[in-house]
Motif scaffolding. Structure first.
Motif, PDB file in Angstrom:
ATOM      1  N   PRO A  34       0.827  -1.212   0.000  1.00 24.69           N
ATOM      2  CA  PRO A  34       0.000   0.000   0.000  1.00 24.69           C
ATOM      3  C   PRO A  34       0.864   1.267   0.000  1.00 24.69           C
ATOM      4  O   PRO A  34       1.925   1.305   0.617  1.00 24.69           O
ATOM      5  N   ILE A  35       0.400   2.285  -0.708  1.00 24.33           N
ATOM      6  CA  ILE A  35       1.069   3.580  -0.743  1.00 24.33           C
ATOM      7  C   ILE A  35       0.214   4.563   0.048  1.00 24.33           C
ATOM      8  O   ILE A  35      -0.973   4.722  -0.221  1.00 24.33           O
ATOM      9  N   ASP A  36       0.829   5.186   1.024  1.00 22.65           N
ATOM     10  CA  ASP A  36       0.103   6.093   1.909  1.00 22.65           C
ATOM     11  C   ASP A  36      -0.068   7.435   1.202  1.00 22.65           C
ATOM     12  O   ASP A  36       0.744   8.347   1.342  1.00 22.65           O
ATOM     13  N   ARG A  37      -1.122   7.532   0.424  1.00 25.20           N
ATOM     14  CA  ARG A  37      -1.369   8.753  -0.326  1.00 25.20           C
ATOM     15  C   ARG A  37      -2.869   8.855  -0.577  1.00 25.20           C
ATOM     16  O   ARG A  37      -3.526   7.866  -0.898  1.00 25.20           O
ATOM     17  N   GLY A  38      -3.405  10.037  -0.415  1.00 26.17           N
ATOM     18  CA  GLY A  38      -4.820  10.242  -0.659  1.00 26.17           C
ATOM     19  C   GLY A  38      -5.120  10.350  -2.141  1.00 26.17           C
ATOM     20  O   GLY A  38      -4.247  10.216  -2.991  1.00 26.17           O
ATOM     21  N   GLY A  39      -6.373  10.588  -2.454  1.00 26.33           N
ATOM     22  CA  GLY A  39      -6.786  10.732  -3.842  1.00 26.33           C
ATOM     23  C   GLY A  39      -7.496   9.496  -4.355  1.00 26.33           C
ATOM     24  O   GLY A  39      -7.638   8.489  -3.669  1.00 26.33           O
ATOM     25  N   GLU A  40      -7.926   9.601  -5.592  1.00 28.72           N
ATOM     26  CA  GLU A  40      -8.704   8.528  -6.204  1.00 28.72           C
ATOM     27  C   GLU A  40      -7.817   7.348  -6.578  1.00 28.72           C
ATOM     28  O   GLU A  40      -6.690   7.506  -7.042  1.00 28.72           O
ATOM     29  N   ARG A  41      -8.330   6.142  -6.337  1.00 24.31           N
ATOM     30  CA  ARG A  41      -7.651   4.915  -6.748  1.00 24.31           C
ATOM     31  C   ARG A  41      -8.486   4.233  -7.820  1.00 24.31           C
ATOM     32  O   ARG A  41      -9.654   3.927  -7.599  1.00 24.31           O
ATOM     33  N   ARG A  42      -7.871   3.973  -8.949  1.00 27.22           N
ATOM     34  CA  ARG A  42      -8.550   3.263 -10.040  1.00 27.22           C
ATOM     35  C   ARG A  42      -7.944   1.866 -10.149  1.00 27.22           C
ATOM     36  O   ARG A  42      -6.747   1.727 -10.403  1.00 27.22           O
ATOM     37  N   GLU A  43      -8.754   0.858  -9.945  1.00 28.56           N
ATOM     38  CA  GLU A  43      -8.276  -0.514  -9.974  1.00 28.56           C
ATOM     39  C   GLU A  43      -8.229  -1.029 -11.422  1.00 28.56           C
ATOM     40  O   GLU A  43      -9.186  -0.880 -12.185  1.00 28.56           O
ATOM     41  N   LEU A  44      -7.099  -1.626 -11.782  1.00 24.81           N
ATOM     42  CA  LEU A  44      -6.931  -2.279 -13.078  1.00 24.81           C
ATOM     43  C   LEU A  44      -6.622  -3.750 -12.830  1.00 24.81           C
ATOM     44  O   LEU A  44      -5.715  -4.075 -12.064  1.00 24.81           O
ATOM     45  N   LEU A  45      -7.359  -4.638 -13.470  1.00 28.64           N
ATOM     46  CA  LEU A  45      -7.147  -6.069 -13.298  1.00 28.64           C
ATOM     47  C   LEU A  45      -7.173  -6.740 -14.661  1.00 28.64           C
ATOM     48  O   LEU A  45      -8.079  -6.489 -15.472  1.00 28.64           O
ATOM     49  N   ALA A  46      -6.180  -7.573 -14.935  1.00 32.89           N
ATOM     50  CA  ALA A  46      -6.212  -8.365 -16.157  1.00 32.89           C
ATOM     51  C   ALA A  46      -7.437  -9.284 -16.110  1.00 32.89           C
ATOM     52  O   ALA A  46      -7.624 -10.013 -15.151  1.00 32.89           O
TER      53      ALA A  46
END
Length: 397
Positions: free
Chosen positions: A241-253
């Motif tokens: 995990p990266i401790d950073r705010g903001g939007e996370r967009r999940e990409l999955l093969a």
């Protein structure tokens, strides 16, 4: 039966047997083991993967600018017990300004010596170096020198990038190694997606026209998250995990997309394609990797299916409500689930869902994203009711 009839039948059978096509050779299936720190979770994962993957390509050694050299903390006892042929992967970060050839060769030779002292006998070395096209001639010279320094019995392979197809130095570079592994995932701007099966097929066809030696395709069985920034390219978050705010967009093969490409490659393999290498071995609890059940099904070419169902357990009038995936394909949490019930005096949803109660019906609605691994289950709520109809449920994707 007359002699002439017997002779005619024999000739017909001979002609038919001569027309039979030899069976198409199957593609080899191998597996990357890419964890830097091995844990007890590796043992069941290795055991479950044993029947589907012939070799293990194990992250062994890395060099990064500024950070220097670091070794993956493998478990040699597990690898010896596993028994499959091993290929040691050495990761040389593409941001290194140059390769100190003497130092790299010394580090690799020391690694191989230490592995042998632990009872491991790798059959090959793979160099993973994302060199830019301008540096390919120098990289080829290094590989030729490394080939001379390694025992002749040890195979030498490289991880390769589709961008190299535009370099006139590529054919010569490929002559310095025994095989190559063309990476067709996570090679473009991440905002364009993790994997494109049509593009991957085109790259494989082009690669087959350049190399005269066996090559493999590295295919994805994982996902990442993109963390948006106010300026610049997004930050990629994987298992750490990266401790950073903001939007996370999940990409999955997508397993079904990758399975479609694998099926094409089995029936119409490009020239010189020797097999598929899957990235990477998933461990129990991996947040962004296919389950081993799904990975094995895709590798075998099985039909894929998620069979979601609700399971209700009762104890003294209190019902535990669980979502189950009875198929071989990992599934997103369904958008909505309904369950027929009698009169209830207490109900609640658990993390990930909200609950609405109407006469005779409980409706669970998803409020966050998640995946349910093939063969797994998770609790989504509880209820204290006079009765629950075990078969009276509906799952809406």
């Amino acid at each position: 039966m007359t002699f002439l009839v017997r002779l005619s039948l024999a000739l017909a059978l001979l002609l038919l047997s001569g027309c039979e096509q030899p069976p198409m050779p199957s593609l080899d299936q191998q597996l990357y083991v890419w964890q830097r720190q091995w844990t007890p979770a590796h043992e069941p994962a290795l055991r479950q993967s044993h029947g589907d993957f012939s070799r293990l390509r194990v992250l062994a050694l890395q060099a990064f600018p500024g950070a220097g050299w670091s070794r993956a903390r493998i478990d040699s006892v597990m690898l010896k017990a596993d028994g499959r042929p091993l290929i040691a992967v050495i990761r040389l970060d593409g941001q290194l300004k140059s390769l100190d050839q003497d130092e790299v060769i010394t580090q690799i030779q020391q690694l191989l010596s230490d592995w042998q002292a632990q009872g491991l006998a790798p059959v090959g070395v793979e160099i993973d170096h994302d060199a830019g096209n301008a540096r390919l001639p120098a990289y080829g010279a290094f590989l030729a020198r490394l080939r001379q320094a390694l025992p002749a019995t040890l195979g030498l392979s490289i991880t390769a990038l589709p961008a190299w197809l535009d370099s006139p130095a590529l054919p010569g570079l490929l002559q310095t190694v025994d095989s190559s592994v063309l990476q067709v995932h996570a090679v473009s701007d991440p905002r364009q997606g993790l994997f494109d099966p049509k593009q991957a097929r085109r790259w494989a066809e082009r690669w087959s026209g350049v190399t005269t030696r066996p090559f493999y395709l590295a295919l994805p069985a994982y996902g990442v998250a993109l963390l948006t920034q106010e300026s610049g390219a997004p930050v990629v978050e994987s298992e750490v995990p990266i401790d950073r705010g903001g939007e996370r967009r999940e990409l999955l093969a997508d397993p079904q997309q990758v399975a479609g490409l694998a099926a094409q490659l089995r029936t119409e393999p490009p020239k010189h394609l020797a097999g598929l290498i899957w990235f990477r071995l998933p461990l129990a609890g991996d947040r962004r990797a296919w389950s081993l059940t799904t990975l094995g099904a895709v590798a075998r070419g099985d039909s894929l299916d998620s069979r979601l169902a609700l399971q209700v357990g009762e104890h003294e009038g209190l019902y535990d409500i669980r979502l189950m995936n009875q198929g071989n394909l990992d599934s997103p949490w369904p958008q909505r689930l309904t369950l027929a019930v009698g009169a209830c005096d207490g109900v609640d949803a658990l993390a990930g869902y909200t609950l609405q109660q109407t006469p005779g019906l409980l409706t669970f609605t998803r409020i966050q994203e998640g995946r349910l691994a093939a063969g797994a289950q998770r609790a989504i709520g509880w209820a204290r009711c006079t009765k629950i109809d075990q078969g009276g449920f509906n799952v809406y994707p």
